[in-house]
Design an enzyme around this catalytic site. Structure first.
Site, short mmCIF file in Angstrom:
data_model
loop_
_atom_site.label_atom_id
_atom_site.label_comp_id
_atom_site.label_asym_id
_atom_site.label_seq_id
_atom_site.Cartn_x
_atom_site.Cartn_y
_atom_site.Cartn_z
N GLY A 1 -0.63 -9.73 -3.35
CA GLY A 1 -0.63 -8.62 -2.37
C GLY A 1 -1.97 -8.38 -1.71
O GLY A 1 -2.18 -7.35 -1.09
N LYS B 1 -13.11 -4.95 9.88
CA LYS B 1 -13.75 -3.96 9.01
C LYS B 1 -15.21 -3.74 9.40
O LYS B 1 -15.71 -2.61 9.42
CB LYS B 1 -13.65 -4.41 7.55
CG LYS B 1 -12.21 -4.42 7.04
CD LYS B 1 -12.09 -5.19 5.74
CE LYS B 1 -10.68 -5.17 5.19
NZ LYS B 1 -10.48 -6.16 4.12
N ALA C 1 -6.92 19.25 -4.32
CA ALA C 1 -6.68 19.52 -2.89
C ALA C 1 -6.51 21.01 -2.61
O ALA C 1 -6.69 21.46 -1.49
CB ALA C 1 -5.44 18.77 -2.42
N GLU D 1 -10.11 5.72 5.15
CA GLU D 1 -10.93 5.18 4.06
C GLU D 1 -10.42 3.83 3.56
O GLU D 1 -11.20 2.94 3.21
CB GLU D 1 -10.97 6.18 2.90
CG GLU D 1 -11.87 5.80 1.76
CD GLU D 1 -13.33 5.70 2.17
OE1 GLU D 1 -13.94 6.73 2.47
OE2 GLU D 1 -13.86 4.56 2.20
N LYS E 1 -7.01 -1.53 9.59
CA LYS E 1 -8.29 -1.84 10.25
C LYS E 1 -8.09 -2.59 11.55
O LYS E 1 -8.87 -2.44 12.50
CB LYS E 1 -9.23 -2.62 9.32
CG LYS E 1 -8.62 -3.87 8.69
CD LYS E 1 -7.93 -3.57 7.40
CE LYS E 1 -7.09 -4.73 6.94
NZ LYS E 1 -6.76 -4.74 5.55
N GLY F 1 -5.10 -4.69 -2.82
CA GLY F 1 -4.11 -4.51 -3.88
C GLY F 1 -3.52 -3.12 -3.86
O GLY F 1 -4.05 -2.21 -3.23
N VAL G 1 0.84 -1.21 0.00
CA VAL G 1 0.00 0.00 0.00
C VAL G 1 0.87 1.26 0.00
O VAL G 1 0.57 2.23 -0.72
CB VAL G 1 -0.98 0.00 1.20
CG1 VAL G 1 -1.90 1.20 1.13
CG2 VAL G 1 -1.79 -1.29 1.24
P1 NDP Z 1 3.32 -4.81 3.50
O1 NDP Z 1 3.79 -5.93 4.34
O2 NDP Z 1 3.38 -4.94 2.03
O3 NDP Z 1 4.11 -3.49 3.90
C1 NDP Z 1 4.41 -3.16 5.20
C2 NDP Z 1 5.48 -2.09 5.21
O4 NDP Z 1 5.70 -1.69 6.56
C3 NDP Z 1 6.80 -2.54 4.65
O5 NDP Z 1 7.39 -1.47 3.96
C4 NDP Z 1 7.59 -2.87 5.91
O6 NDP Z 1 8.97 -2.67 5.75
C5 NDP Z 1 7.09 -1.82 6.85
N1 NDP Z 1 7.23 -2.24 8.24
C6 NDP Z 1 6.60 -3.27 8.85
N2 NDP Z 1 7.02 -3.36 10.13
C7 NDP Z 1 7.90 -2.35 10.32
C8 NDP Z 1 8.68 -1.92 11.41
N3 NDP Z 1 8.63 -2.55 12.58
N4 NDP Z 1 9.49 -0.86 11.24
C9 NDP Z 1 9.57 -0.24 10.07
N5 NDP Z 1 8.86 -0.61 8.99
C10 NDP Z 1 8.03 -1.65 9.12
O7 NDP Z 1 1.84 -4.50 3.99
P2 NDP Z 1 0.65 -3.83 3.16
O8 NDP Z 1 1.15 -2.65 2.43
O9 NDP Z 1 -0.08 -4.88 2.41
O10 NDP Z 1 -0.34 -3.39 4.33
C11 NDP Z 1 -0.11 -2.21 5.06
C12 NDP Z 1 -1.38 -1.88 5.83
O11 NDP Z 1 -2.43 -1.66 4.92
C13 NDP Z 1 -1.86 -2.99 6.77
O12 NDP Z 1 -2.44 -2.40 7.91
C14 NDP Z 1 -2.94 -3.70 5.95
O13 NDP Z 1 -3.89 -4.33 6.75
C15 NDP Z 1 -3.55 -2.51 5.23
N6 NDP Z 1 -4.24 -2.82 3.99
C16 NDP Z 1 -3.64 -3.59 3.03
C17 NDP Z 1 -4.29 -3.82 1.83
C18 NDP Z 1 -3.67 -4.62 0.76
O14 NDP Z 1 -4.33 -4.85 -0.26
N7 NDP Z 1 -2.44 -5.09 0.89
C19 NDP Z 1 -5.62 -3.24 1.57
C20 NDP Z 1 -6.14 -2.44 2.65
C21 NDP Z 1 -5.48 -2.24 3.81
P3 NDP Z 1 9.96 -3.87 5.35
O15 NDP Z 1 9.46 -4.41 4.04
O16 NDP Z 1 11.27 -3.21 5.28
O17 NDP Z 1 9.82 -4.89 6.45
N1 HSE Z 2 -6.29 -8.68 3.29
C1 HSE Z 2 -7.31 -7.75 2.97
C2 HSE Z 2 -8.28 -8.40 2.01
C3 HSE Z 2 -6.71 -6.52 2.35
O1 HSE Z 2 -7.97 -9.46 1.45
O2 HSE Z 2 -9.37 -7.86 1.83
C4 HSE Z 2 -7.70 -5.41 2.19
O3 HSE Z 2 -8.11 -4.91 3.42
#
Ligand code: NDP
Ligand code: HSE
Length: 447
Positions: A200, A218, A46, A142, A118, A315, A27
């Site tokens: 993802g 959620k 914005a 959001e 969430k 995604g 994300v």
């Molecule tokens: P990822 O695992 O892809 O990314 C997480 C990021 O956070 C990485 O850059 C990671 O760094 C960094 N990170 C994690 N722990 C630490 C730490 N202790 N210190 C510093 N950096 C840290 O997760 P997502 O992007 O998929 O998800 C992020 C959030 O968004 C979550 O809360 C998820 O529930 C939410 N979300 C995700 C969706 C999706 O489709 N993926 C959709 C909607 C919400 P590094 O790689 O260096 O470890």
């Molecule tokens: N893991 C979550 C899903 C990401 O599959 O819907 C979006 O919140």
């Protein structure tokens, strides 16, 4: 006719809004890409530019492959939150321990927060929103529900005239993707889950997806927004799809239903229910046709009637779309009097009501029950008696030989009380000719 004189674009002269990204994963990376690609469009909307000036994650080299040398990137998440040049902290690391610390720290520093987390808000939302109101900053989320679908804005603002009657949705993309692929391509559960992870969609811990926890997170937020109750994840009833067998998907289709992991919340007729899943949506119903990682949320308001919100629920760029929308919102409202902003949870904080959540045993709905039995006289009669003794009426039934011997019996019941169904299942499973646990799915007609 003279065209009206347009004022100069004020935003062009204003300082950019400075953003710090905590996390540059799926994300976070998507947010960077969308903000960069659509920078002009976003600034025009914005009223000023929105610029990421700093990011923090563990693997800095990985971050550099995404953002190059254009911004400051390091591993110090606390330094980012305290950086006086950052106006908005975007929390995209996930989890509810470090994320909670960082979000509260950002608020204490007087910074606005945008998050997609969430899990964090379902568990600590009350604390976080109270801290933000106290400090006069915004916490926008959001992306936390249904990814790119603007369901929070829709409920909080678009439907604000309505008394919401119920909310029901497919709000986990991973499980919907798994169910769709199992049904349409006959693929095994584990294989499709691995594909969802590769794409993802899945959480860092995918049991959150497949056991219904993510949907419950959620739904907890949707319940607060729709009904003006505090965030109360601990009272959600949670079930997932990990125990579902391929044959249940086929049987449900034969009966005219499609199995979906639904989040449902419906006070006061049946009071609150959370993450009622798996549930079999009526074959003709809109939700039954939502496939793949798509999400859809149905909201019924007393004035507007049923409304449907549909789109990509997970995604990189779909989720980034919601994160960036929040950044624009925060930028637009940054200078507004905090008392006149849209409340975090749609209702004014002092007007929340603590409506009790009905225990799942007191919920009434129809059921799909599947059991494997010895094929012998008297079996059906004994099972039917157990159901009848608990006021559970059978709507329809299929019996067919099982490929591993014995027979599979599938019942669709009329509406019955969950507590009675639980008792009946316990009695049925104790019968000597019953060979398996009873598979129970709830049937939702969503009217
Ligand atoms: P990822 O695992 O892809 O990314 C997480 C990021 O956070 C990485 O850059 C990671 O760094 C960094 N990170 C994690 N722990 C630490 C730490 N202790 N210190 C510093 N950096 C840290 O997760 P997502 O992007 O998929 O998800 C992020 C959030 O968004 C979550 O809360 C998820 O529930 C939410 N979300 C995700 C969706 C999706 O489709 N993926 C959709 C909607 C919400 P590094 O790689 O260096 O470890
Ligand atoms: N893991 C979550 C899903 C990401 O599959 O819907 C979006 O919140």
């Amino acid at each position: 006719m003279n065209s009206p004189q347009r004022p100069p674009a004020e935003g062009a002269a204003m300082n950019p809004m400075k953003v710090g990204l905590l996390g540059l994963g799926v994300v976070g990376g998507g947010t960077w890409t969308v903000l960069s690609r659509n920078a002009e469009e976003i600034a025009r909307r914005a009223g000023r530019r929105i610029e990421v000036t700093r990011a923090a994650m563990r693997d800095v080299a990985k971050a550099r492959t995404r953002v190059g040398d254009s911004i400051l990137v390091d591993t110090d998440v606390h330094a980012l939150v305290r950086d006086p040049n950052i106006d908005i902290v975007v929390e995209l690391i996930g989890g509810d321990t470090l994320a909670r610390e960082l979000v509260l720290e950002a608020i204490a520093q007087g910074k606005h927060v945008v998050t997609a987390n969430k899990a964090l808000l379902a568990k600590h939302g009350n604390e976080i929103f109270a801290a933000a109101s106290e400090r006069g900053v915004m916490v926008a989320f959001e992306a936390a529900v249904a990814g790119g679908v603007p369901i929070i804005k829709a409920i909080r603002e678009g439907l604000t005239a309505n008394r919401i009657q119920w909310v029901a949705g497919i709000i986990n993309g991973t499980t919907n993707f798994i169910l769709s692929e199992m049904r349409s391509r006959g693929l095994p559960f584990a294989e499709v889950l691995a594909e969802a992870q590769r794409l993802g969609y899945a959480e860092a811990d995918p049991t959150f997806d497949v056991e219904g926890v993510d949907a419950a997170h959620k739904l907890t937020l949707l319940a607060s927004l729709a009904f003006g109750v505090p965030v109360q994840f601990e009272r959600a009833h949670i079930e997932g799809i990990s125990q579902l067998a391929q044959e249940d998907i086929a049987h449900a289709e034969r009966l005219g239903y499609r199995i979906k992991l639904l989040g449902i919340n419906a006070p006061p007729r049946r009071s609150h229910r959370a993450a009622r899943a798996p549930g079999a949506g009526a074959g003709r119903a809109l939700l039954a046709n939502v496939e793949g990682a798509m999400n859809a949320v149905l909201v019924k308001g007393d004035a507007v009637g049923p409304t449907l919100y549909y789109g990509q629920g997970a995604g990189e760029e779909p989720t980034a779309s919601a994160v960036v929308a929040d950044l624009v919102d925060v930028t637009r409202l940054h200078t507004a009097d905090p008392g006149n902003r849209v409340p975090h949870l749609a209702f004014q904080p002092d007007a929340m009501s603590d409506t009790p959540i009905l225990p799942i045993e007191q919920v009434s709905t129809s059921y799909y029950l599947r059991l494997r039995v010895d094929d012998q006289p008297g079996v059906l009669a004994d099972i039917a008696r157990i159901l009848a003794d608990r006021a559970i009426s059978i709507g329809s039934m299929i019996q067919q030989p099982s490929h591993i011997g014995g027979a599979d019996i599938i019942f669709l019941t009329h509406e019955a009380l969950e507590g009675n169904v639980n008792q009946a299942i316990e009695r049925i499973e104790a019968l000597p000719f019953v060979r398996s646990r009873v598979t129970r799915l709830r049937v939702e007609n969503l009217t």
